[in-house]
Design a protein around this motif. Structure first.
Motif: not given
Lengths: 299, 347
Positions: B154-157, B246-257
């Motif tokens: 992940g990366m810091g903003v 932010i890291s990929p975990e914040h945007f799982p496939i289930t976010l679309s759901i």
């Protein structure tokens, strides 16, 4: 050197075919329900998982031998399938596509949480009756589990092909898939057909789930493999049973090849997305899948 | 003497806020919203901020799915693209936030075009599948393109700065997010009253008829994808600034759901519904957390299996709304309003 590479290729293809046959089985579950009811059942991954966990508990906690446990699981999933159709899906007849897709997603979510509550986030090793020794076909190694999964998948498919061809119920199901209104007028009980398709789909996905749990570990990520069978079903065309079978094997082989040859280029994990990339490419060329029928619409 | 709501000019008919009562309530709402963060504690402000960010995303999905009828299981991927574009523009390229946010939203909108144009041939379930496949691919790229996205670590903003003030607490963010939400709502509300909006609704209701009537299907579908992902990019960017890491975990496939659930629960094809839905879905886990705090001693399962309980409540909410209130909270809201308006007569 050449034979080494050929051997690697053959190994990838063979294990792709065996895994792909399990995908075909799951894809069959998608296609059956879609053909009979126009529902895309996105809960199939969770239904698979439920079957696998149920069978696992029967074997480990209640000490029931493998084959009776397997059969009890099938009965359990048959009842579950009918129940789901009656309670959740029947009120949704005639609703728009999005509502129906979302209700299966909602069902899947609920099942996933129930499984998580009962069994927790642990990895289990499924106590299968298969020996660990790989079987040698010439120089290519195939594990017993994979081989049995493939035999099971082929058997199930032959049974269903015969079912659709020779039994009254099967012919009724095909008629309903073709045009449910006409089938209804011809005296086919459409309600029964829909219930039977759900029953078959849940039973088939339980079989697939148990074999997948044997091949991989049994944990809460098993449902993801159900999602991977989705490209197989869509690729073959959502309304084609033969397409589902071919699509499953094709996805299995192609993702294995992608994993074998492209992993070092992209730093691993290509196998996980290969199916979806293939799906996108195929849909660009044939928007209704390889064997799907193009719908002709009239206003 | 007129009784009831009659319009005597086109201007009155086209106004967004049509009656004096709506204007009055709007004014009350604005005053309430200005004073809200001073009255509410940081926790409540935090939840409201998250709901406000989700509202922007839900508005975007409602434009695509609710108004144009294109079902997308890839909205979460657009949110992720927006968040990562913002993060990279701010942290690596050194853009100020007032530039990074719109540029990131434009990048996301362009990626929406990339998905939208090939999807023109796809309909219904096949579109669901292609957008799902797209979100798997986006997730893979985010995890694997480590030189750009730092992979799974992940990366810091950096926090946005406004006239030398760092916006880094919940209250400051509230005053950054709320104007954007209000603008997003007004823009969407106006957009659906224009030619574009009417074309979208025509496509949703029957695409072939729309085409016969002279609506350019490709153009309006692509526009819908573009604007929808622009909203997603804004939401993603704000989210990235707000959670700062932010890291990929914040945007799982289930976010679309989650987002699909928002517009279904809130109300398909309704601006206000997007707000209701975003609030409901964001606050549901917090509500369960409160319930777990209160009833945790008598029902320990709420605490031990908090995650599963949360997931189950979410799934049940989707199923129950679809079966019992397919028009969503917005539909219930309209029914309630009509009930009180016509009381004591039922019709």
């Amino acid at each position: 050197m050449f034979s080494d590479q050929l051997h690697f290729l053959a190994q990838l293809v063979v294990s792709g075919i065996t895994v792909g046959s399990v995908y075909s089985l799951i894809a069959l579950g998608f296609v059956l329900i879609y053909k009979a009811t126009d529902v895309l059942n996105l809960a199939i991954g969770e239904l698979m998982m439920l079957g696998a966990y149920f069978c696992f508990t029967l074997i480990t906690t209640y000490k029931i031998p493998y084959i009776p446990a397997f059969l009890i699981t099938l009965v359990f999933s048959a009842i579950l399938g009918i129940l789901l159709e009656r309670v959740v899906l029947r009120p949704m007849i005639g609703e728009p596509i999005l509502a129906i897709v979302m209700i299966t997603i909602g069902l899947g979510t609920v099942f996933r949480s129930i499984i998580g509550m009962i069994w927790g986030p642990l990895n289990y090793v499924f106590p299968g009756p298969f020996s660990e020794e790989p079987l040698m076909l010439g120089t290519i190694a195939v594990s017993h589990v994979h081989l049995w999964a493939m035999i099971m998948a082929i058997t199930v498919m032959i049974v269903f092909l015969a079912f659709f061809k020779f039994t009254t119920m099967g012919i009724g199901m095909r008629a309903t898939a073709d045009d449910s209104d006409v089938a209804f007028l011809m005296g086919i009980s459409v309600k029964k057909v829909v219930a039977v398709s759900w029953l078959i789909a849940t039973v088939v996905s339980s079989i697939a789930g148990i074999f997948l749990a044997n091949i991989n570990l049994l944990n809460l990520n098993l449902y993801f493999i159900g999602l991977k069978a989705l490209p197989a079903a869509v690729m073959g065309g959502l309304d084609s049973i033969a397409g589902a079978m071919i699509g499953g094997v094709l996805i299995g082989v192609l993702e294995n090849l992608a994993g074998g040859y492209l992993d070092h280029l992209f730093g691993g994990g290509v196998k996980e997305v290969a199916a979806f990339i293939i799906l996108l490419l195929i849909m660009m060329i044939r928007p209704y899948g390889l064997f799907g029928t193009k719908e002709i619409e009239r206003v | 003497m007129t009784s009831g709501d009659f319009k005597t000019s086109y201007k009155a008919d086209m106004a967004i806020f049509q009656t004096i009562w709506i204007k009055l309530w709007m004014a009350v709402l604005v005053v309430f919203m200005i004073f809200f963060p001073f009255w509410a504690g940081p926790y409540l402000t935090y939840v409201v901020n998250l709901a406000a960010i989700a509202t922007i995303g839900a508005l975007g999905l409602n434009i695509l799915t609710g108004f144009t009828g294109q079902i997308s299981l890839g909205h979460g991927a657009f949110i992720a693209i927006g968040a990562y574009s913002t993060a990279i523009l701010t942290a690596d390229a050194g853009f100020p936030f007032w530039l990074a946010l719109p540029v990131a939203a434009l990048i996301t909108a362009t990626s929406g075009l990339i998905v939208g144009i090939p999807s023109l041939r796809l309909k219904g379930l096949y579109l669901v599948m292609s957008t799902l496949a797209f979100s798997f691919i986006v997730q893979y790229v985010i995890i694997k393109w480590e030189s750009l996205t730092r992979g799974s670590t992940g990366m810091g903003v950096p926090s946005p700065r406004f006239f030398g003030h760092a916006i880094d607490n919940d209250r400051a963010f509230y005053f950054l997010i709320m104007p954007i939400v209000v603008m997003a709502m007004l823009f969407a509300r106006n957009l659906i009253r224009t030619k574009v909006g009417r074309a979208w609704v025509a496509i949703r209701d029957r695409d072939i008829s729309a085409e016969v009537m002279g609506v350019n299907l490709s153009r309006y579908k692509v526009t819908s994808f573009f604007i929808s992902s622009f909203y997603a990019g804004l939401a993603g960017g704000l989210y990235a600034y707000y959670i700062t890491d932010i890291s990929p975990e914040h945007f799982p496939i289930t976010l679309s759901i989650d987002y699909l659930a928002m517009i279904i629960i809130g109300g398909m094809g309704s601006i206000l519904g997007s707000v209701f839905g975003a609030m409901f879905v964001t606050m549901l886990p917090e509500g369960i957390r409160i319930a777990a705090d209160i009833f945790g001693t008598s029902y320990p399962v709420l605490v031990d299996r908090f995650f599963e309980v949360k997931v189950m409540a979410f799934g049940l909410a989707i199923i129950l709304f679809l079966i019992f209130e397919p028009t969503g909270i917005y539909g219930r809201w309209v029914k309630t309003k009509i009930y009180y308006k016509s009381w004591p007569f039922t019709y």
